[in-house]
Design an enzyme around this catalytic site. Sequence first.
Site, PDB file in Angstrom:
ATOM      1  N   ARG A  49       0.818  -1.236   0.000  1.00  0.00           N
ATOM      2  CA  ARG A  49       0.000   0.000   0.000  1.00  0.00           C
ATOM      3  C   ARG A  49       0.845   1.278   0.000  1.00  0.00           C
ATOM      4  O   ARG A  49       0.465   2.296   0.598  1.00  0.00           O
ATOM      5  CB  ARG A  49      -0.967   0.034   1.200  1.00  0.00           C
ATOM      6  CG  ARG A  49      -1.927  -1.111   1.264  1.00  0.00           C
ATOM      7  CD  ARG A  49      -2.922  -1.125   0.114  1.00  0.00           C
ATOM      8  NE  ARG A  49      -3.699  -2.341   0.179  1.00  0.00           N
ATOM      9  CZ  ARG A  49      -3.376  -3.464  -0.487  1.00  0.00           C
ATOM     10  NH1 ARG A  49      -2.339  -3.501  -1.310  1.00  0.00           N
ATOM     11  NH2 ARG A  49      -4.118  -4.544  -0.367  1.00  0.00           N
ATOM     12  N   SER A  63     -10.010   0.666   4.208  1.00  0.00           N
ATOM     13  CA  SER A  63      -9.167   0.165   5.294  1.00  0.00           C
ATOM     14  C   SER A  63      -8.412   1.321   5.930  1.00  0.00           C
ATOM     15  O   SER A  63      -7.707   2.056   5.243  1.00  0.00           O
ATOM     16  CB  SER A  63      -8.179  -0.866   4.768  1.00  0.00           C
ATOM     17  OG  SER A  63      -8.887  -2.012   4.357  1.00  0.00           O
ATOM     18  N   GLU A  81      -3.279   3.635   6.954  1.00  0.00           N
ATOM     19  CA  GLU A  81      -3.262   3.416   5.497  1.00  0.00           C
ATOM     20  C   GLU A  81      -3.942   4.601   4.817  1.00  0.00           C
ATOM     21  O   GLU A  81      -3.504   5.098   3.792  1.00  0.00           O
ATOM     22  CB  GLU A  81      -3.996   2.115   5.140  1.00  0.00           C
ATOM     23  CG  GLU A  81      -4.057   1.872   3.633  1.00  0.00           C
ATOM     24  CD  GLU A  81      -4.619   0.492   3.283  1.00  0.00           C
ATOM     25  OE1 GLU A  81      -4.379  -0.462   4.048  1.00  0.00           O
ATOM     26  OE2 GLU A  81      -5.301   0.393   2.249  1.00  0.00           O
TER      27      GLU A  81
HETATM   28  C1  LIG Z   1     -15.409   0.744   0.553  1.00  0.00           C
HETATM   29  C2  LIG Z   1     -13.939   0.824   0.265  1.00  0.00           C
HETATM   30  C3  LIG Z   1     -13.229  -0.340  -0.021  1.00  0.00           C
HETATM   31  C4  LIG Z   1     -11.853  -0.283  -0.294  1.00  0.00           C
HETATM   32  N1  LIG Z   1     -11.178  -1.437  -0.581  1.00  0.00           N
HETATM   33  C5  LIG Z   1      -9.864  -1.386  -0.884  1.00  0.00           C
HETATM   34  C6  LIG Z   1      -9.139  -2.576  -1.233  1.00  0.00           C
HETATM   35  O1  LIG Z   1      -9.662  -3.668  -1.271  1.00  0.00           O
HETATM   36  N2  LIG Z   1      -7.828  -2.468  -1.533  1.00  0.00           N
HETATM   37  C7  LIG Z   1      -7.182  -1.265  -1.529  1.00  0.00           C
HETATM   38  O2  LIG Z   1      -5.983  -1.228  -1.846  1.00  0.00           O
HETATM   39  N3  LIG Z   1      -7.836  -0.125  -1.216  1.00  0.00           N
HETATM   40  C8  LIG Z   1      -9.149  -0.153  -0.890  1.00  0.00           C
HETATM   41  N4  LIG Z   1      -9.812   0.994  -0.569  1.00  0.00           N
HETATM   42  C9  LIG Z   1      -9.070   2.276  -0.519  1.00  0.00           C
HETATM   43  C10 LIG Z   1      -9.018   3.043  -1.840  1.00  0.00           C
HETATM   44  O3  LIG Z   1     -10.083   2.685  -2.685  1.00  0.00           O
HETATM   45  C11 LIG Z   1      -7.677   2.826  -2.565  1.00  0.00           C
HETATM   46  O4  LIG Z   1      -6.584   3.275  -1.777  1.00  0.00           O
HETATM   47  C12 LIG Z   1      -7.613   3.566  -3.914  1.00  0.00           C
HETATM   48  O5  LIG Z   1      -6.401   3.214  -4.530  1.00  0.00           O
HETATM   49  C13 LIG Z   1      -7.696   5.071  -3.760  1.00  0.00           C
HETATM   50  O6  LIG Z   1      -8.020   5.606  -5.018  1.00  0.00           O
HETATM   51  P1  LIG Z   1      -8.677   7.062  -5.148  1.00  0.00           P
HETATM   52  O7  LIG Z   1      -8.735   7.383  -6.587  1.00  0.00           O
HETATM   53  O8  LIG Z   1      -9.971   7.126  -4.411  1.00  0.00           O
HETATM   54  O9  LIG Z   1      -7.576   7.952  -4.426  1.00  0.00           O
HETATM   55  P2  LIG Z   1      -7.789   9.123  -3.365  1.00  0.00           P
HETATM   56  O10 LIG Z   1      -8.421   8.564  -2.132  1.00  0.00           O
HETATM   57  O11 LIG Z   1      -8.425  10.290  -4.001  1.00  0.00           O
HETATM   58  O12 LIG Z   1      -6.267   9.461  -3.037  1.00  0.00           O
HETATM   59  C14 LIG Z   1      -5.432   8.517  -2.387  1.00  0.00           C
HETATM   60  C15 LIG Z   1      -3.966   8.957  -2.542  1.00  0.00           C
HETATM   61  O13 LIG Z   1      -3.603   8.911  -3.910  1.00  0.00           O
HETATM   62  C16 LIG Z   1      -3.199  10.203  -4.371  1.00  0.00           C
HETATM   63  N5  LIG Z   1      -3.712  10.363  -5.741  1.00  0.00           N
HETATM   64  C17 LIG Z   1      -4.971  10.186  -6.205  1.00  0.00           C
HETATM   65  N6  LIG Z   1      -5.028  10.386  -7.535  1.00  0.00           N
HETATM   66  C18 LIG Z   1      -3.778  10.723  -7.931  1.00  0.00           C
HETATM   67  C19 LIG Z   1      -3.186  11.039  -9.184  1.00  0.00           C
HETATM   68  N7  LIG Z   1      -3.890  11.070 -10.335  1.00  0.00           N
HETATM   69  N8  LIG Z   1      -1.864  11.307  -9.210  1.00  0.00           N
HETATM   70  C20 LIG Z   1      -1.116  11.272  -8.081  1.00  0.00           C
HETATM   71  N9  LIG Z   1      -1.618  10.985  -6.862  1.00  0.00           N
HETATM   72  C21 LIG Z   1      -2.929  10.696  -6.791  1.00  0.00           C
HETATM   73  C22 LIG Z   1      -3.800  11.199  -3.381  1.00  0.00           C
HETATM   74  O14 LIG Z   1      -3.024  12.394  -3.306  1.00  0.00           O
HETATM   75  C23 LIG Z   1      -3.720  10.403  -2.082  1.00  0.00           C
HETATM   76  O15 LIG Z   1      -2.419  10.467  -1.537  1.00  0.00           O
HETATM   77  C24 LIG Z   1     -11.186   0.973  -0.278  1.00  0.00           C
HETATM   78  C25 LIG Z   1     -11.919   2.145  -0.014  1.00  0.00           C
HETATM   79  C26 LIG Z   1     -13.272   2.086   0.269  1.00  0.00           C
HETATM   80  C27 LIG Z   1     -14.013   3.343   0.545  1.00  0.00           C
END
Ligand SMILES: Cc1cc2nc3c(=O)[nH]c(=O)nc-3n(C[C@H](O)[C@H](O)[C@H](O)COP(=O)(O)OP(=O)(O)OC[C@H]3O[C@@H](n4cnc5c(N)ncnc54)[C@H](O)[C@@H]3O)c2cc1C
Length: 300
Positions: free
Chosen positions: A173, A222, A292
């Site tokens: 992660r 998480s 995380e």
């Molecule tokens: C119900 C639920 C279930 C989940 N299950 C999982 C799972 O099974 N496995 C898992 O790994 N995660 C899980 N997550 C967490 C999350 O979905 C992941 O971490 C996902 O990768 C985050 O993507 P996001 O686009 O929402 O990023 P954001 O939450 O918007 O950002 C997360 C990080 O990434 C950076 N970021 C976002 N976009 C960019 C970009 N284009 N360029 C550079 N940096 C960027 C942000 O600055 C921040 O540091 C879950 C979340 C929820 C709500």
Amino acid sequence: MTALAASLPKVSGRLTAGAPLAPLVWFKAGGAAEWLFEPADIDDLCTFLADLDPATPVMGLGLGSNLIVRDGGVPGVVVRLGKAFAKVERLDGTTIRCGGGASGILVSSAARDAGIAGIEFLRSIPGAVGGFVRMNGGAYGREVKDILIECEVVLRSGERRTLANADLGYTYRHSELPEGAIVVSATFRGHPGEPQAIGAEMDRIAAEREASQPLRSKTGGSTFKNPDGHKAWALVDAAGCRGLTIGDAQVSEKHTNFLLNLGGATSADIEALGEEVRRRVKATSGIELEWEIQRVGVAK
Ligand SMILES: Cc1cc2nc3c(=O)[nH]c(=O)nc-3n(C[C@H](O)[C@H](O)[C@H](O)COP(=O)(O)OP(=O)(O)OC[C@H]3O[C@@H](n4cnc5c(N)ncnc54)[C@H](O)[C@@H]3O)c2cc1C
């Protein structure tokens, strides 16, 4: 804000001052971005970042599914990739190139339609490609590190750069994506598969998720990383934190590694609850949980 406004470069996309971020993140809490920039295309992003005062902080925002935005908001510029960055194209029988704003559902569905297996797990992660690449998102025994060939980023300087998997220093992660870099696309590799079988696996994953996680809640996924040899949810449970609340923030009853906003929680409530859970887990097990969820911005 005024000093920054006077020095901001011209853009073709949308630049909004004081944009509330709560509607854009899963927790539905937190303050505003000093500036929110939604670039029209990659060139727009490159020009903007090249002309922006290097002292101004820049942060990428995906679908906000792993974020606590503190109540005082985020200083500088938050970059959010819209529709122009949500395309997925098949390169050959095993690879697809995905825009940084493409969702996990879109990417896994496009891979299925192209007969590419091994990318089904993205179906269950509710973020977009930029967040997946940055967080090394993973589920069901696979993570982005296993499928990423390379990604294209725009560095804080405005320079376009292709980074190979090995450049990202992936661990659980975590990536070593350069500070302020925005991921604009990623190339993923799977292996040939039958669309029907791939679709069935995606359905299985979706149903399993539905049964085990509070998917329709205001949450950040998480909260804590699994410490080596342990499950974070089990440590939280053993510390008696299931259902624990601070204000309107609660440790989920359904999945104890999830925090919930029951309605009116501030980000301060949510973060304080997370810290209280860490304290109790340390007291009962001696283990220090590591966040995380990314916590960004400033407290009010
Ligand atoms: C119900 C639920 C279930 C989940 N299950 C999982 C799972 O099974 N496995 C898992 O790994 N995660 C899980 N997550 C967490 C999350 O979905 C992941 O971490 C996902 O990768 C985050 O993507 P996001 O686009 O929402 O990023 P954001 O939450 O918007 O950002 C997360 C990080 O990434 C950076 N970021 C976002 N976009 C960019 C970009 N284009 N360029 C550079 N940096 C960027 C942000 O600055 C921040 O540091 C879950 C979340 C929820 C709500």
